[in-house]
Design a protein around this motif. Structure first.
Motif, short mmCIF file in Angstrom:
data_model
loop_
_atom_site.label_atom_id
_atom_site.label_comp_id
_atom_site.label_asym_id
_atom_site.label_seq_id
_atom_site.Cartn_x
_atom_site.Cartn_y
_atom_site.Cartn_z
N THR A 38 -22.42 -35.43 33.35
CA THR A 38 -23.50 -36.23 33.93
C THR A 38 -24.71 -36.26 33.01
O THR A 38 -25.35 -37.30 32.83
N ARG A 39 -25.01 -35.11 32.40
CA ARG A 39 -26.13 -35.08 31.45
C ARG A 39 -25.88 -36.03 30.28
O ARG A 39 -26.79 -36.74 29.82
N GLU A 40 -24.64 -36.04 29.79
CA GLU A 40 -24.32 -36.92 28.66
C GLU A 40 -24.40 -38.39 29.05
O GLU A 40 -24.90 -39.22 28.28
N LEU A 41 -23.90 -38.72 30.23
CA LEU A 41 -24.00 -40.11 30.71
C LEU A 41 -25.46 -40.54 30.82
O LEU A 41 -25.83 -41.64 30.38
N CYS A 42 -26.28 -39.67 31.39
CA CYS A 42 -27.68 -40.01 31.59
C CYS A 42 -28.47 -40.01 30.28
O CYS A 42 -29.41 -40.80 30.10
N LYS A 43 -28.07 -39.14 29.36
CA LYS A 43 -28.71 -39.14 28.05
C LYS A 43 -28.52 -40.48 27.36
O LYS A 43 -29.45 -41.02 26.74
N MET A 72 -25.21 -44.13 37.67
CA MET A 72 -25.52 -45.51 38.06
C MET A 72 -26.75 -45.55 38.96
O MET A 72 -27.64 -46.39 38.79
N ALA A 73 -26.80 -44.64 39.93
CA ALA A 73 -27.93 -44.60 40.86
C ALA A 73 -29.23 -44.30 40.12
O ALA A 73 -30.25 -44.98 40.32
N PHE A 74 -29.20 -43.28 39.27
CA PHE A 74 -30.41 -42.92 38.53
C PHE A 74 -30.91 -44.10 37.69
O PHE A 74 -32.11 -44.37 37.62
N SER A 75 -29.98 -44.81 37.06
CA SER A 75 -30.34 -45.95 36.23
C SER A 75 -30.92 -47.09 37.08
O SER A 75 -31.92 -47.72 36.72
N TYR A 76 -30.30 -47.34 38.22
CA TYR A 76 -30.77 -48.42 39.09
C TYR A 76 -32.16 -48.14 39.62
O TYR A 76 -33.01 -49.04 39.68
N LEU A 134 -28.30 -43.21 28.77
CA LEU A 134 -29.11 -44.19 29.49
C LEU A 134 -30.61 -43.96 29.31
O LEU A 134 -31.42 -44.69 29.88
N GLY A 135 -30.97 -42.96 28.51
CA GLY A 135 -32.39 -42.64 28.32
C GLY A 135 -32.95 -41.73 29.39
O GLY A 135 -34.16 -41.72 29.62
N ASP A 136 -32.08 -40.94 30.03
CA ASP A 136 -32.48 -39.99 31.07
C ASP A 136 -33.36 -40.63 32.15
O ASP A 136 -34.53 -40.23 32.36
N PRO A 137 -32.82 -41.62 32.83
CA PRO A 137 -33.62 -42.31 33.87
C PRO A 137 -34.07 -41.41 35.00
O PRO A 137 -35.10 -41.66 35.63
N GLN A 138 -33.33 -40.35 35.28
CA GLN A 138 -33.66 -39.46 36.40
C GLN A 138 -34.98 -38.74 36.20
O GLN A 138 -35.54 -38.19 37.16
N ASP A 139 -35.50 -38.76 34.97
CA ASP A 139 -36.78 -38.11 34.68
C ASP A 139 -37.96 -39.07 34.75
O ASP A 139 -39.10 -38.66 34.50
N LYS A 140 -37.71 -40.32 35.11
CA LYS A 140 -38.75 -41.35 35.05
C LYS A 140 -39.48 -41.55 36.38
O LYS A 140 -40.41 -42.36 36.46
N TYR A 141 -39.06 -40.86 37.43
CA TYR A 141 -39.69 -41.02 38.75
C TYR A 141 -39.50 -39.72 39.54
O TYR A 141 -38.59 -38.95 39.25
N LEU A 162 -32.61 -44.32 47.46
CA LEU A 162 -31.83 -43.40 48.30
C LEU A 162 -30.39 -43.38 47.80
O LEU A 162 -29.72 -44.42 47.76
N TYR A 163 -29.94 -42.19 47.41
CA TYR A 163 -28.56 -42.02 46.96
C TYR A 163 -27.84 -41.09 47.92
O TYR A 163 -28.26 -39.94 48.13
N THR A 164 -26.75 -41.57 48.53
CA THR A 164 -25.95 -40.77 49.45
C THR A 164 -24.47 -41.02 49.19
O THR A 164 -24.10 -41.99 48.52
N SER A 165 -23.63 -40.17 49.73
CA SER A 165 -22.18 -40.35 49.61
C SER A 165 -21.48 -39.57 50.72
O SER A 165 -22.05 -38.62 51.27
#
Length: 433
Positions: free
Chosen positions: A32-37, A127-131, A39-46, A77-80
């Motif tokens: 997951t870290r590699e996928l997000c890396k 995908m969620a973090f990027s969106y 993408l520019g680590d979107p999870q750190d932007k908000y 909101l991310y759920t599963s």
């Protein structure tokens, strides 16, 4: 690719836990870290809020998202898992992610998917973090998939961590004692990040979480030590509750109307109340009016379905996604209070769970309609019938939940009541949901 081709690719190319179970479980954060890396680590932007737990984490996530949205924030909101449509997993202000974004994301990330061989869940988290970054959210509420410590969502450093109820589920992955399971859930606790635990259940669980919070220097609140949420009555389809501060002895909210009327929501509301107080202390603008508006319309605001949801009347039909012993204990007790005639159960389960304890919870003086979810992990209806027979539960078998429910309704008098559940995937198959 079209949207349907893209979804087909995700399901065919990637191991999907809801379909194949343990073979799709891929603990760890590296992929997951590699996928997000990439993408520019979107999870750190908000800012984010991280929610873990055995039961209640989905409802809690939706309630927090509704409160923040009614407070004027743009909320991811991310759920599963999803019930009807894959897009339900990723929402902004209640609206599902667009088909176009999903198609573009998968096309753009195919080389990384081929290179990293992620699981289905790892791709959907990225995908969620990027969106959420693209959508410009002010905050995102992120529900853990399983456990916490090694869950793909655990690459975030949130504003607040929330842990709901802890009970036995997924023991083959999380451990065979409540202490071990609590340790996995407590893995979302981060250095100096406040953590709210919805209820103090017992010392075995409480001591593990307390120790983890102390090591991380994370301010810890057991919500049930501070607040008491009491059921008052049902009125116009809403559950009216009072919220009391146990320390001061004052009622901080009376006659609060909640559209989520499952009895277990009292515990979740307790945790949500403490969580929103922590957010207010951190500077988030949340008013009493916004909380009231949010909690009386969570389903409409965020699209939550399948939590003690009434599908029809005369006979009354209720469905619930409870799928473990702790969850079913509460929902079956509530069902017992609403049924004035014959109890009828439309139930099905997945095949990779030990359901013996769950079956022992069901009453023998009831009518049963055994079915199976449209899922690769489904327990066959005839096998379920035989297992149920060992517990004195007698009924007929059906190929799917809708056939079973149709017959149960046809067999019923107006005063009877029908419960549909046993598995999230059974509820997902209900056509009228």
């Amino acid at each position: 690719m079209t949207y349907q081709e893209t979804i087909g690719y995700l399901y065919d190319r990637l191991p999907v836990f809801q379909n194949i179970g343990a073979r799709a479980f891929k603990p760890g954060l590296h992929t997951t870290r590699e996928l997000c890396k990439a993408l520019g680590d979107p999870q750190d932007k908000y800012p984010t809020i991280h929610v873990a737990g055995t039961n209640g984490k989905g409802s809690t996530s939706h309630m927090l998202a509704a409160i923040l949205q009614e407070s004027g924030y743009r909320v991811g909101l991310y759920t599963s898992p999803h019930l009807k449509d894959f897009r339900e997993r990723i929402r902004v202000n209640g609206a599902c992610v667009s088909e176009e974004f999903i198609v573009d994301f998968v096309n753009d990330q195919k080389s990384n998917i081929d290179r990293l061989s992620p699981s289905f869940f790892e791709v959907t988290v990225a995908m969620a973090f990027s969106y959420f970054e693209q959508a410009g959210v002010d905050v995102a509420v992120i529900e853990v998939g399983m456990g916490g410590r090694l869950d793909s969502t655990n690459i975030i450093t949130p504003e607040l961590s929330v842990i709901t109820n802890i009970s036995f589920d997924h023991m083959q992955f999380l451990g065979d004692t409540l202490g071990k399971i609590a340790g996995e859930k407590a893995g979302i606790i981060k250095s100096d990040v406040p953590v709210v635990v919805s209820e103090y259940q017992n010392a075995e669980i409480g001591d593990v979480i307390t120790a983890a919070a102390q090591v991380a220097g994370a301010p810890l609140t057991f919500a049930s030590d501070v607040y008491e949420v009491s059921f008052m009555t049902l009125a116009e389809g809403k559950m009216l509750v009072d919220v009391k501060n146990k320390i001061s002895g004052t009622v901080v909210s009376n006659g609060l109307a909640a559209d989520l009327t499952g009895a277990y929501q009292l515990k979740n509301i307790t945790g949500v109340w403490a969580a929103k107080e922590v957010l207010i202390a951190k500077g988030w603008k949340i008013t009493d009016d916004s909380v009231r508006r949010a909690l009386q319309s969570v389903s409409a605001i965020t699209g939550l379905k399948g939590r003690w949801q009434q599908l029809r009347q005369n006979p009354d039909v209720y469905c619930d996604t409870a799928h473990n012993t702790a969850g079913l204990t509460i929902t079956l007790a509530q069902f017992d209070t609403v049924c004035k005639g014959t109890k009828r159960f439309v139930v099905g389960f997945v095949g990779d769970k030990d359901i013996s304890t769950m079956l022992s919870l069901f009453p023998k003086d009831a009518e049963y309609y055994f079915c199976e979810p449209s899922n690769m992990r489904a327990l066959k209806a005839e096998e379920l019938r035989l297992k149920a027979l060992e517990h004195g539960l007698i009924g007929k078998t059906f190929g799917n939940v809708n056939e079973a429910l149709e017959e149960a309704i046809g067999d019923s008098a107006p005063m009877d009541a029908i419960y549909v559940g046993g598995s999230t995937f059974v509820v997902a198959d209900i056509e009228s949901l």
